[in-house]
Design a protein around this motif. Structure first.
Motif, PDB file in Angstrom:
ATOM      1  N   ARG A  14       1.280  -1.525   0.142  1.00 46.39           N
ATOM      2  CA  ARG A  14      -0.122   0.014  -0.005  1.00 46.39           C
ATOM      3  C   ARG A  14       0.683   0.811  -0.012  1.00 46.39           C
ATOM      4  O   ARG A  14       1.833   1.332   0.399  1.00 46.39           O
ATOM      5  CB  ARG A  14      -0.888  -0.155   1.162  1.00 46.39           C
ATOM      6  N   ILE A  16       2.998   4.746  -0.668  1.00 51.04           N
ATOM      7  CA  ILE A  16       4.186   4.994  -1.488  1.00 51.04           C
ATOM      8  C   ILE A  16       4.690   3.189  -2.224  1.00 51.04           C
ATOM      9  O   ILE A  16       5.432   3.310  -3.266  1.00 51.04           O
ATOM     10  CB  ILE A  16       5.118   5.545   0.124  1.00 51.04           C
ATOM     11  N   ASP A  35       5.759  -7.462   0.000  1.00 51.59           N
ATOM     12  CA  ASP A  35       5.465  -6.964   1.051  1.00 51.59           C
ATOM     13  C   ASP A  35       5.195  -7.989   2.071  1.00 51.59           C
ATOM     14  O   ASP A  35       5.896  -9.086   1.922  1.00 51.59           O
ATOM     15  CB  ASP A  35       3.966  -6.108   1.446  1.00 51.59           C
ATOM     16  N   ASP A  54       9.601 -10.233   4.337  1.00 48.44           N
ATOM     17  CA  ASP A  54      10.090  -9.274   5.528  1.00 48.44           C
ATOM     18  C   ASP A  54      11.001  -8.524   5.306  1.00 48.44           C
ATOM     19  O   ASP A  54      12.022  -9.582   5.842  1.00 48.44           O
ATOM     20  CB  ASP A  54       9.538 -10.589   6.926  1.00 48.44           C
ATOM     21  N   ASN A  82      11.779   0.659   1.057  1.00 43.45           N
ATOM     22  CA  ASN A  82      10.649   1.633   1.398  1.00 43.45           C
ATOM     23  C   ASN A  82       9.536   1.605   2.346  1.00 43.45           C
ATOM     24  O   ASN A  82       9.554   2.213   3.301  1.00 43.45           O
ATOM     25  CB  ASN A  82       9.252   1.696   0.104  1.00 43.45           C
ATOM     26  N   TYR A 147      11.849   7.258  15.259  1.00 40.31           N
ATOM     27  CA  TYR A 147      11.698   6.754  13.913  1.00 40.31           C
ATOM     28  C   TYR A 147      12.402   8.111  13.347  1.00 40.31           C
ATOM     29  O   TYR A 147      13.224   7.810  12.202  1.00 40.31           O
ATOM     30  CB  TYR A 147      10.201   7.952  13.448  1.00 40.31           C
ATOM     31  N   LEU A 178       8.428  15.146   3.387  1.00 43.39           N
ATOM     32  CA  LEU A 178       7.912  15.099   4.491  1.00 43.39           C
ATOM     33  C   LEU A 178       6.537  14.453   4.673  1.00 43.39           C
ATOM     34  O   LEU A 178       6.886  13.535   4.160  1.00 43.39           O
ATOM     35  CB  LEU A 178       7.528  16.963   4.592  1.00 43.39           C
ATOM     36  N   VAL A 180       3.106  12.722   4.355  1.00 38.57           N
ATOM     37  CA  VAL A 180       2.564  12.010   2.840  1.00 38.57           C
ATOM     38  C   VAL A 180       1.631  11.460   3.180  1.00 38.57           C
ATOM     39  O   VAL A 180       1.203  10.519   4.441  1.00 38.57           O
ATOM     40  CB  VAL A 180       3.469  10.903   1.928  1.00 38.57           C
ATOM     41  N   THR A 182      -0.976   9.228   3.892  1.00 36.69           N
ATOM     42  CA  THR A 182      -1.239   7.457   3.669  1.00 36.69           C
ATOM     43  C   THR A 182      -1.200   6.907   4.979  1.00 36.69           C
ATOM     44  O   THR A 182      -1.108   8.018   5.942  1.00 36.69           O
ATOM     45  CB  THR A 182       0.718   6.863   3.713  1.00 36.69           C
TER      46      THR A 182
HETATM   47  N1  LIG Z   1       3.482   8.767   5.067  1.00 34.16           N
HETATM   48  C1  LIG Z   1       4.529   9.953   5.454  1.00 34.16           C
HETATM   49  O1  LIG Z   1       4.540  10.870   5.954  1.00 34.16           O
HETATM   50  C2  LIG Z   1       6.213   8.983   5.609  1.00 34.16           C
HETATM   51  C3  LIG Z   1       6.757  10.439   5.471  1.00 34.16           C
HETATM   52  C4  LIG Z   1       8.061  10.480   5.135  1.00 34.16           C
HETATM   53  C5  LIG Z   1       8.933   9.342   4.776  1.00 34.16           C
HETATM   54  N2  LIG Z   1       7.744   8.226   4.687  1.00 34.16           N
HETATM   55  C6  LIG Z   1       8.834   6.404   5.026  1.00 34.16           C
HETATM   56  O2  LIG Z   1       7.841   6.328   3.347  1.00 34.16           O
HETATM   57  C7  LIG Z   1       7.865   4.774   3.031  1.00 34.16           C
HETATM   58  C8  LIG Z   1       6.948   3.888   3.464  1.00 34.16           C
HETATM   59  O3  LIG Z   1       5.340   4.248   4.125  1.00 34.16           O
HETATM   60  P1  LIG Z   1       3.881   4.918   3.332  1.00 34.16           P
HETATM   61  O4  LIG Z   1       3.417   5.669   3.785  1.00 34.16           O
HETATM   62  O5  LIG Z   1       3.687   4.086   2.694  1.00 34.16           O
HETATM   63  O6  LIG Z   1       3.831   3.600   4.721  1.00 34.16           O
HETATM   64  P2  LIG Z   1       2.422   2.783   4.858  1.00 34.16           P
HETATM   65  O7  LIG Z   1       2.501   2.067   6.676  1.00 34.16           O
HETATM   66  O8  LIG Z   1       1.309   3.253   4.176  1.00 34.16           O
HETATM   67  O9  LIG Z   1       2.769   1.457   4.427  1.00 34.16           O
HETATM   68  C9  LIG Z   1       4.292   0.865   4.900  1.00 34.16           C
HETATM   69  C10 LIG Z   1       4.019  -0.808   4.888  1.00 34.16           C
HETATM   70  O10 LIG Z   1       5.479  -1.292   5.035  1.00 34.16           O
HETATM   71  C11 LIG Z   1       5.262  -2.394   5.339  1.00 34.16           C
HETATM   72  N3  LIG Z   1       6.268  -3.433   5.906  1.00 34.16           N
HETATM   73  C12 LIG Z   1       5.728  -2.853   7.011  1.00 34.16           C
HETATM   74  N4  LIG Z   1       7.095  -3.643   8.238  1.00 34.16           N
HETATM   75  C13 LIG Z   1       7.621  -4.469   7.016  1.00 34.16           C
HETATM   76  C14 LIG Z   1       8.597  -5.802   7.120  1.00 34.16           C
HETATM   77  N5  LIG Z   1       8.890  -5.848   8.481  1.00 34.16           N
HETATM   78  N6  LIG Z   1       8.794  -6.174   5.663  1.00 34.16           N
HETATM   79  C15 LIG Z   1       8.169  -5.596   4.692  1.00 34.16           C
HETATM   80  N7  LIG Z   1       6.898  -4.948   4.311  1.00 34.16           N
HETATM   81  C16 LIG Z   1       7.124  -4.147   5.643  1.00 34.16           C
HETATM   82  C17 LIG Z   1       3.545  -2.167   5.314  1.00 34.16           C
HETATM   83  O11 LIG Z   1       2.918  -3.176   5.520  1.00 34.16           O
HETATM   84  C18 LIG Z   1       2.923  -1.959   4.435  1.00 34.16           C
HETATM   85  O12 LIG Z   1       2.555  -2.206   3.174  1.00 34.16           O
HETATM   86  C19 LIG Z   1       8.957   4.448   4.759  1.00 34.16           C
HETATM   87  O13 LIG Z   1      10.050   4.045   5.155  1.00 34.16           O
HETATM   88  C20 LIG Z   1       8.508   5.802   5.562  1.00 34.16           C
HETATM   89  O14 LIG Z   1       9.226   5.826   6.837  1.00 34.16           O
HETATM   90  C21 LIG Z   1       6.737   7.863   4.519  1.00 34.16           C
END
Ligand SMILES: NC(=O)c1ccc[n+]([C@@H]2O[C@H](COP(=O)([O-])OP(=O)(O)OC[C@H]3O[C@@H](n4cnc5c(N)ncnc54)[C@H](O)[C@@H]3O)[C@@H](O)[C@H]2O)c1
Length: 267
Positions: A14, A16, A35, A54, A82, A147, A178, A180, A182
């Motif tokens: 899901r 990003i 995932d 994982d 990611n 984090y 910054l 996002v 999600t």
């Molecule tokens: N959403 C934000 O505001 C934001 C901002 C900056 C950076 N990020 C980074 O972007 C990346 C994606 O975030 P997102 O917002 O899409 O989050 P999200 O929670 O929507 O998606 C994260 C995905 O990672 C998977 N995941 C978790 N643990 C796992 C594991 N052990 N092995 C494999 N997959 C695993 C989850 O199942 C999920 O599908 C992350 O690294 C996050 O730190 C997000």
């Protein structure tokens, strides 16, 4: 050299990760979308290999890479680290277990991915690792201490491996969004988020990740490419105007001022 350009995206179920996997598939790549569970959205799409990975399990990395590269001619062109976890609460409201989970996924997951993928990247043309970092790697964020710490680690891994692997032609870079919009932010209500707002979509980040991979491809190869790599290659890319302004300020403004600004933004 791979017969078809390939990319492995972690956390692609899901957010990003999904947007990034879809973007690369539309650009003609063979995509490994992994995932904790296979990605339901990718089932039946011949451009995409999906499965369980994982990122904290080295054996799962080995399996996924073998599975994907069997379809790509033996090499991996792009790795997108990611997968990530976040908790956004005052530090003492969390627990040892949550601290460990963030370090395991956000830091060890990236290290293991880089280690497992290196042999496959070494056989590709214009290989690129894109680590999904964060604007919270600019200055430690209140209510996001763990984090932030993990994203500082991702910053360090990126910089170190870009230097170490650059001479082999492997580019290692990162994106720094910054907030996002999600599922990661569901239930998160920090002062920083309220003050700065959620202005980015997953598509904004996915577009920058694809652009970084394609930018490597456009760079000259051989000696010229190496010189370019040493002199001026972009390592960190802030995503969006807010992150770009914060990143630029962190390069130019004394750290005491940056601290004061962060204090105001996160309280
Ligand atoms: N959403 C934000 O505001 C934001 C901002 C900056 C950076 N990020 C980074 O972007 C990346 C994606 O975030 P997102 O917002 O899409 O989050 P999200 O929670 O929507 O998606 C994260 C995905 O990672 C998977 N995941 C978790 N643990 C796992 C594991 N052990 N092995 C494999 N997959 C695993 C989850 O199942 C999920 O599908 C992350 O690294 C996050 O730190 C997000």
């Amino acid at each position: 050299m791979s017969a078809v350009r390939s990319v492995l995206v972690t956390g692609a179920g899901r957010g990003i990760g999904e947007a990034t996997a879809r973007r690369f598939a539309d650009a003609g790549y063979l995509v490994g979308a992994y995932d904790l569970q296979p990605c339901a959205w990718a089932e039946g799409d011949a451009r995409i290999v999906t499965g369980a990975l994982d990122v904290t399990a080295p054996a799962a990395w080995e399996e996924a890479l073998a599975e994907l590269t069997a379809r790509s001619g033996g090499a991996l062109d792009v790795l997108v680290n990611n997968a990530g976890l976040l908790y956004g609460t005052p530090f003492m409201d969390a627990s040892y277990e949550r601290d460990s989970a963030l370090v395991d996924v956000n830091v060890k997951g990236v290290l293991y991915g880089c280690r497992a993928a290196h042999p496959y990247l070494a056989g590709a043309s214009a290989p690129t690792v894109v680590n999904v970092c964060s604007a919270s790697a600019i200055y430690g964020q209140a209510e996001m201490a763990v984090y932030s710490a993990t994203k500082f680690a991702v910053r360090g891994i990126t910089e170190a491996l870009d230097l170490e692997w650059g001479p082999e032609g492997i580019r290692v870079c990162s994106v720094w969004p910054l907030y996002v919009g999600t599922g990661m932010l569901e239930g998160v209500d920090t002062a920083g988020m309220r003050n700065m707002g959620v202005r980015l979509t997953e598509g904004d980040v996915a577009g920058e990740i694809l652009d970084l991979a394609e930018q490597t491809r456009r760079e000259p190869s051989g000696v010229l490419g190496r010189i370019r790599g040493v002199l001026g290659r972009e390592v960190h890319r802030p995503v969006g105007r807010q992150a770009a302004a914060m990143y630029l300020a962190s390069q130019l403004v004394p750290s005491r001022i940056i601290r004061l600004t962060n204090q105001r933004l996160t309280s």
